[in-house]
Design an enzyme around this catalytic site. Structure first.
Site, mmCIF file in Angstrom:
data_model
loop_
_atom_site.group_PDB
_atom_site.id
_atom_site.type_symbol
_atom_site.label_atom_id
_atom_site.label_comp_id
_atom_site.label_asym_id
_atom_site.label_seq_id
_atom_site.Cartn_x
_atom_site.Cartn_y
_atom_site.Cartn_z
ATOM 1 N N CYS A 90 0.860 -1.185 0.000
ATOM 2 C CA CYS A 90 0.000 0.000 0.000
ATOM 3 C C CYS A 90 0.897 1.236 0.000
ATOM 4 O O CYS A 90 1.694 1.426 0.932
ATOM 5 C CB CYS A 90 -0.906 -0.009 1.228
ATOM 6 S SG CYS A 90 -1.982 1.429 1.283
ATOM 7 N N GLY A 91 0.764 2.042 -1.035
ATOM 8 C CA GLY A 91 1.645 3.211 -1.178
ATOM 9 C C GLY A 91 1.300 4.320 -0.205
ATOM 10 O O GLY A 91 2.174 4.842 0.496
ATOM 11 N N HIS A 92 0.015 4.689 -0.150
ATOM 12 C CA HIS A 92 -0.331 5.777 0.784
ATOM 13 C C HIS A 92 -0.088 5.310 2.213
ATOM 14 O O HIS A 92 0.331 6.088 3.079
ATOM 15 C CB HIS A 92 -1.777 6.257 0.559
ATOM 16 C CG HIS A 92 -2.789 5.607 1.441
ATOM 17 N ND1 HIS A 92 -3.420 4.413 1.120
ATOM 18 C CD2 HIS A 92 -3.254 5.959 2.662
ATOM 19 C CE1 HIS A 92 -4.236 4.085 2.114
ATOM 20 N NE2 HIS A 92 -4.164 5.001 3.051
ATOM 21 N N HIS A 223 -8.620 -4.026 -7.086
ATOM 22 C CA HIS A 223 -8.843 -2.580 -7.179
ATOM 23 C C HIS A 223 -9.276 -2.203 -8.607
ATOM 24 O O HIS A 223 -8.868 -2.847 -9.571
ATOM 25 C CB HIS A 223 -7.555 -1.809 -6.865
ATOM 26 C CG HIS A 223 -7.067 -1.986 -5.451
ATOM 27 N ND1 HIS A 223 -6.712 -3.199 -4.924
ATOM 28 C CD2 HIS A 223 -6.858 -1.076 -4.470
ATOM 29 C CE1 HIS A 223 -6.321 -3.033 -3.668
ATOM 30 N NE2 HIS A 223 -6.391 -1.751 -3.374
ATOM 31 N N ASP A 249 -10.194 5.915 -2.943
ATOM 32 C CA ASP A 249 -8.966 6.449 -2.354
ATOM 33 C C ASP A 249 -8.961 7.975 -2.472
ATOM 34 O O ASP A 249 -9.150 8.516 -3.564
ATOM 35 C CB ASP A 249 -7.757 5.852 -3.095
ATOM 36 C CG ASP A 249 -6.468 5.984 -2.303
ATOM 37 O OD1 ASP A 249 -6.373 6.900 -1.466
ATOM 38 O OD2 ASP A 249 -5.568 5.172 -2.533
ATOM 39 N N CYS A 253 -3.141 7.197 -4.687
ATOM 40 C CA CYS A 253 -2.966 5.748 -4.606
ATOM 41 C C CYS A 253 -1.583 5.315 -5.125
ATOM 42 O O CYS A 253 -1.313 5.353 -6.327
ATOM 43 C CB CYS A 253 -4.066 5.014 -5.379
ATOM 44 S SG CYS A 253 -4.064 3.249 -5.006
ATOM 45 N N GLY A 254 -0.752 4.878 -4.197
ATOM 46 C CA GLY A 254 0.633 4.523 -4.556
ATOM 47 C C GLY A 254 0.732 3.305 -5.448
ATOM 48 O O GLY A 254 1.444 3.315 -6.463
ATOM 49 N N THR A 255 0.012 2.235 -5.083
ATOM 50 C CA THR A 255 0.100 1.031 -5.927
ATOM 51 C C THR A 255 -0.687 1.245 -7.223
ATOM 52 O O THR A 255 -0.319 0.699 -8.262
ATOM 53 C CB THR A 255 -0.409 -0.216 -5.169
ATOM 54 O OG1 THR A 255 -1.706 0.051 -4.621
ATOM 55 C CG2 THR A 255 0.545 -0.602 -4.049
HETATM 56 O O1 PYC Z 1 -1.863 3.856 -1.910
HETATM 57 O O2 PYC Z 1 -1.424 1.848 -2.643
HETATM 58 C C1 PYC Z 1 -2.179 2.676 -2.144
HETATM 59 C C2 PYC Z 1 -3.557 2.268 -1.792
HETATM 60 C C3 PYC Z 1 -4.158 1.073 -1.998
HETATM 61 C C4 PYC Z 1 -5.464 1.174 -1.518
HETATM 62 C C5 PYC Z 1 -5.625 2.432 -1.028
HETATM 63 N N1 PYC Z 1 -4.451 3.096 -1.213
#
Ligand code: PYC
Length: 337
Positions: A90-92, A223, A249, A253-255
């Site tokens: 999870c990036g965030h 997702h 999100d 969203c990082g991923t």
């Molecule tokens: O930032 O990867 C992310 C992420 C995944 C689901 C919510 N945020």
């Protein structure tokens, strides 16, 4: 009887919540974070449910536990928790966890400004900046990200056909760009996204095999990333990521950004070294970059992938002591559908 007490630091990364749990960690079996994630899901999932769902959390809630390093070269490990389960990456969540942990002395980097962290999806590298006691920016270099399926036509009941790609950036994303039956996120309400996303995810999940070539515990489309016109100056692209059962999100969203960059790279629209400013549904931004071209090994040969980096910020806003009590009928939380 009290089942557990958890001290938490509450933060948000570009608008999306991160609850870093700093005490009450279960002991997890396994040598890697992937194995520990499986153990958590099998034996300790009540903690996630109690901390993430209402009434202690909400539909968008996500969080993390810090664990000691799993590898010799790392500074620590992260287990991600959220309403939909334990994400491989999870990036965030990483940006919020690193910010909250550094500001509270919970991580001790061996090299100032840098961290190596083990996560269930692999290993990630962190560069961070501080001003005094505050972390002002976190850049994570993510796991290898790749385009898994291209130009797939899905028949969505009630909407019509959608041509989509599926890309991996730590989780598998269905990516939907504007087309005949989807005008773009700027033309859709949050309600539209929440309505159509689970249907698209289910249809894609039935139609497509998505299993990580090097770790089969990472599988399934989880997702949906919808795209459209940007609203913030400087953005290269906009997206709204749907996850869990009812979440959009609030961060870029990082991923999801990693998956999008891998898709654009595979289609020749991004090159090595390119920056990619990605905007969220509320207009907040991450700065992505194609850092490296790598290969993943699969049974049918090598898969071309990229290592993207994602830079963002987080703010800590509170501390929480949360108890989960067996006498509470909602000890495991609930979700209103
Ligand atoms: O930032 O990867 C992310 C992420 C995944 C689901 C919510 N945020």
């Amino acid at each position: 009887m009290i089942k557990g007490t958890f001290i938490c630091i509450d933060a948000h990364t570009c608008g999306n919540p991160v609850r870093l749990v700093t005490s009450g960690h279960p002991n997890l079996r396994g040598n890697t974070m992937s194995e520990k994630r499986q153990d958590f899901l099998e034996n300790h999932d009540w903690i996630r449910q109690g901390l993430m769902f209402e009434p202690r959390g909400h539909d968008m809630m996500s969080g993390a536990f810090l664990y000691p390093p799993c590898s010799q070269n790392s500074d620590g490990s992260i287990l991600f928790i959220e309403t939909s389960g334990c994400l491989p990456m999870c990036g965030h969540g990483t940006i919020g966890t690193v910010t909250a942990a550094l500001e509270n002395g919970l991580l001790s980097p061996r090299n100032e400004g840098k961290l190596v962290l083990d996560v269930p999806a692999g290993q990630i590298n962190i560069d961070y900046q501080m001003q005094g006691e505050k972390v002002t920016a976190v850049r994570l270099t993510n796991v290898a990200s790749y385009l898994a399926h291209e130009n797939v036509v899905l028949d969505i009941p009630g909407l019509g056909t959608l041509k989509v790609d599926v890309s991996y950036g730590g989780n598998f994303y269905v990516i939907v760009e504007p087309q005949e039956n989807f005008p773009g996120i700027d033309q859709w309400s949050a309600g539209d996204i929440l309505h159509w996303s689970p249907i698209v995810r289910e249809v894609a999940g039935k139609a497509l095999r998505c299993v990580h070539p090097e770790d089969e515990t990472v599988s399934g489309v989880t997702h949906v990333l919808w795209t459209g016109k940007t609203q913030t100056e400087g953005s290269d692209a906009a997206n709204a990521v749907f996850y869990g059962e009812k979440a959009i999100d609030r961060s870029p969203c990082g991923t999801g950004t990693s998956a999008r960059m891998a898709q654009l790279f595979a289609k020749g629209k991004l090159n090595l070294g390119d920056n990619f400013v990605h905007e969220s549904y509320i207009g907040s931004q991450f700065v992505g970059k194609v850092e490296e071209i790598v290969e993943l090994q699969s049974s049918s040969g090598p898969i071309k992938a990229i290592k993207p980096s994602i830079q963002g910020w987080a703010h800590v806003f509170g501390e929480n002591k949360i108890t989960i009590d067996d006498n509470d009928p909602y000890a495991m939380g609930f979700s209103v559908t």
